[in-house]
Design an enzyme around this catalytic site. Structure first.
Site, PDB file in Angstrom:
ATOM      1  N   TRP A 107     -13.653  81.237 -25.920  1.00  0.00           N
ATOM      2  CA  TRP A 107     -12.731  80.872 -24.824  1.00  0.00           C
ATOM      3  C   TRP A 107     -11.317  80.803 -25.413  1.00  0.00           C
ATOM      4  CZ3 TRP A 107     -14.154  79.217 -19.686  1.00  0.00           C
ATOM      5  CH2 TRP A 107     -13.056  78.877 -18.889  1.00  0.00           C
TER       6      TRP A 107
ATOM      7  N   GLU B 245     -12.229  81.108 -32.954  1.00  0.00           N
ATOM      8  CA  GLU B 245     -12.132  79.655 -33.134  1.00  0.00           C
ATOM      9  C   GLU B 245     -12.963  79.295 -34.376  1.00  0.00           C
ATOM     10  OE1 GLU B 245     -13.516  77.797 -29.211  1.00  0.00           O
ATOM     11  OE2 GLU B 245     -13.677  79.939 -28.887  1.00  0.00           O
TER      12      GLU B 245
ATOM     13  N   ASP C  21      -7.586  80.383 -33.459  1.00  0.00           N
ATOM     14  CA  ASP C  21      -7.286  79.539 -32.299  1.00  0.00           C
ATOM     15  C   ASP C  21      -7.856  78.150 -32.567  1.00  0.00           C
ATOM     16  OD1 ASP C  21      -7.251  78.234 -29.882  1.00  0.00           O
ATOM     17  OD2 ASP C  21      -8.095  79.882 -28.705  1.00  0.00           O
TER      18      ASP C  21
ATOM     19  N   GLN D  66      -8.830  73.206 -30.082  1.00  0.00           N
ATOM     20  CA  GLN D  66      -9.631  71.975 -30.057  1.00  0.00           C
ATOM     21  C   GLN D  66      -9.836  71.399 -31.455  1.00  0.00           C
ATOM     22  OE1 GLN D  66     -13.081  71.870 -27.622  1.00  0.00           O
ATOM     23  NE2 GLN D  66     -12.264  73.249 -26.087  1.00  0.00           N
TER      24      GLN D  66
ATOM     25  N   LYS E 115      -4.148  72.142 -27.186  1.00  0.00           N
ATOM     26  CA  LYS E 115      -4.664  70.878 -26.642  1.00  0.00           C
ATOM     27  C   LYS E 115      -4.286  69.631 -27.450  1.00  0.00           C
ATOM     28  CE  LYS E 115      -8.807  73.015 -24.709  1.00  0.00           C
ATOM     29  NZ  LYS E 115      -8.865  72.571 -23.329  1.00  0.00           N
TER      30      LYS E 115
ATOM     31  N   ARG F 239     -20.777  68.859 -25.200  1.00  0.00           N
ATOM     32  CA  ARG F 239     -19.696  69.001 -26.195  1.00  0.00           C
ATOM     33  C   ARG F 239     -19.041  67.634 -26.319  1.00  0.00           C
ATOM     34  NH1 ARG F 239     -15.662  73.283 -24.587  1.00  0.00           N
ATOM     35  NH2 ARG F 239     -16.183  72.818 -22.426  1.00  0.00           N
TER      36      ARG F 239
HETATM   37  C1  LIG Z   1     -10.324  77.268 -28.061  1.00  0.00           C
HETATM   38  C2  LIG Z   1      -9.462  77.338 -26.836  1.00  0.00           C
HETATM   39  N1  LIG Z   1      -8.402  78.153 -26.828  1.00  0.00           N
HETATM   40  C3  LIG Z   1      -7.587  78.251 -25.769  1.00  0.00           C
HETATM   41  C4  LIG Z   1      -7.828  77.510 -24.630  1.00  0.00           C
HETATM   42  C5  LIG Z   1      -6.920  77.642 -23.455  1.00  0.00           C
HETATM   43  O1  LIG Z   1      -6.053  76.573 -23.420  1.00  0.00           O
HETATM   44  P1  LIG Z   1      -5.300  76.209 -22.055  1.00  0.00           P
HETATM   45  O2  LIG Z   1      -6.363  75.793 -21.097  1.00  0.00           O
HETATM   46  O3  LIG Z   1      -4.387  75.100 -22.466  1.00  0.00           O
HETATM   47  O4  LIG Z   1      -4.572  77.422 -21.622  1.00  0.00           O
HETATM   48  C6  LIG Z   1      -8.913  76.641 -24.589  1.00  0.00           C
HETATM   49  C7  LIG Z   1      -9.171  75.850 -23.385  1.00  0.00           C
HETATM   50  O5  LIG Z   1     -10.214  75.288 -23.175  1.00  0.00           O
HETATM   51  C8  LIG Z   1      -9.760  76.549 -25.724  1.00  0.00           C
HETATM   52  O6  LIG Z   1     -10.814  75.752 -25.738  1.00  0.00           O
END
Ligand SMILES: Cc1ncc(COP(=O)(O)O)c(C=O)c1O
Length: 434
Positions: free
Chosen positions: A137, A209, A242, A245, A271, A405
């Site tokens: 994601w 991630e 990324d 989280q 976040k 989670r």
């Molecule tokens: C790993 C990761 N990257 C990017 C995003 C996207 O972030 P945003 O919702 O602030 O655009 C999320 C959102 O859940 C995420 O979990």
């Protein structure tokens, strides 16, 4: 939980676009520390720290004071105007990260931070091919959505050309049905081979991630990221990490890449950086930034380099440092994981407990022997938890088990963790009995 929809919710649904299936049946009045409170004053322990953002607890008084300070000075400016909080936060991020992560841009959301990285990677490499993990994601905007292999693709037409998926190393359910609980990285080799054969020879970036969250808390095995980085270098892909989280202590290290000694070409933070307010950053090397600048890089948004979120970000970093929250997250995470493993020993419907620090996953199954997915059972347990005063986040991706989670704020206490574990235990027992 009663099936009767409360009046306020029925009224709300008259005027709100429903963007994520159903809304929760709790009308929140306020939030403080590890708790949210409903309109009747009932306290609900928040094991999701909002949308995994409120890393120093909800409504931290220092963040409130920083916002007041910004209110007395400036909170929004023309995109090309700079202010001290913006410069200081970029400096702080460069100091916190290794050499090669030297320059930052401050925007608002995780999606945007990935858009920036993807645009720069394309401009720098001249390629356009992007690889991402199955189950990942990276956001809802078009660029970030294209390498997001989640349940969000169907019905919205084609993504931009050049996107390919790699299987994620989901050891509990091996994506190539090869190993069991012990990833030997065959999935990476098979995945990269598939991509190589499909590639048009225009590599730009691989976006990952360190612990895939929405996919159900899939921790990359030690050494995996280093192998992937080597494969990226051999082929000409830049590595975008990324850490929406995972960044800023949640894994028990400042960043997820530290354990593997890998410095990505781009680090995206979101976040956790704003601690509940909309702030994100994309960080890269001087060399990449300079080349992109020469080529006319552009990324202008209404709120790029706004002072208000920047001062909040500085405060979040200060609180993490002053309260030693990175160490605290490692300790509390180990305590929580041990508690969850004790629940697993007691309840046959807990198939797997995984994750690092205070980002943990609990996979609900029919029974441990069959590992058959039981997303509805997971959902019912989460609803009972909510009634008993614990807010949980469960992945309900079709075809997968429900996975809790668990990501409490890094400020969470042992007493709060014990309370959450007790509620989970009770909710599982009562749900199974019904
Ligand atoms: C790993 C990761 N990257 C990017 C995003 C996207 O972030 P945003 O919702 O602030 O655009 C999320 C959102 O859940 C995420 O979990």
């Amino acid at each position: 939980m009663s099936n009767q929809k409360p009046n306020w919710l029925a009224e709300a649904e008259e005027v709100l676009i429903r963007y994520a299936k159903d809304f929760s049946p709790i009308l929140v009045d306020r939030a403080q520390g590890s708790y949210i409170y409903d309109k009747d004053g009932k306290a609900i322990l928040d094991f999701t720290s909002g949308q995994m953002c409120s890393i120093i607890g909800h409504n931290h008084p220092k963040v409130f004071a920083a916002m007041q300070e910004s209110g007395e000075k400036a909170w929004h400016l023309l995109s090309t105007l700079l202010s001290e909080p913006v410069i200081n936060l970029c400096k702080a991020l460069a100091e916190l990260t290794p050499k090669g992560l030297d320059k930052a841009i401050l925007i608002n959301t995780g999606s945007e931070s990935n858009e920036v990285a993807l645009r720069m990677a394309k401009l720098y490499t001249g390629g356009y091919e992007i690889l991402g993990f199955l189950g990942s994601w990276h956001g809802m905007t078009a660029g970030a959505q294209a390498p997001t292999y989640s349940h969000t693709r169907r019905g919205y037409g084609p993504a931009a050309p050049g996107h390919h998926a790699l299987p994620a190393p989901y050891a509990y359910r091996c994506p190539i049905q090869h190993c069991n609980n012990n990833c030997d990285r065959s999935c990476l080799r098979v995945g990269m081979d598939l991509v190589d054969r499909q590639s048009t020879g225009a590599p730009a970036a691989v976006i990952i991630e360190p612990v895939l969250s929405a996919a159900g808390i899939i921790d990359l095995p030690p050494g995996y990221m280093a192998d992937l980085k080597k494969m990226c270098e051999e082929r000409g892909y830049l590595l975008i990490l990324d850490e929406a989280q995972t960044g800023l202590g949640r894994l028990g290290d400042w960043f997820g890449f530290e354990r593997d000694g890998v410095t990505p070409d781009f680090l995206t933070l979101s976040k956790t950086l704003g601690g509940g307010l909309p702030l994100a950053a994309t960080i890269t090397s001087k060399a990449i930034e300079e080349e992109c600048f020469e080529r006319g890089f552009i990324y202008i948004t209404s709120h790029v380099s706004d002072p208000l979120p920047a001062i909040v970000g500085l405060t979040v970093l200060e609180v993490i440092q002053q309260q030693q929250l990175v160490k605290h997250a490692a300790e509390q995470g180990a305590y929580l994981k041990a508690g969850l493993e004790a629940l697993q020993a007691k309840h046959d419907c807990i198939g797997d407990v995984r994750g690092r620090g205070l980002l943990l996953g609990v996979e609900i199954v029919k029974d441990q022997e069959s590992r058959a997915p039981a997303p509805d059972l997971g959902w019912r347990i989460s609803q009972r938890c909510l009634e008993l005063g614990l807010n949980m986040n469960i992945v309900r991706i079709p075809g997968m088990s429900g996975v809790f989670r668990i990501a409490p704020p890094l400020t969470v206490t042992k007493e709060e963790l014990d309370l959450g574990l007790t509620i989970m235990d009770q909710a599982i027992q009562e749900t199974l009995a019904n």
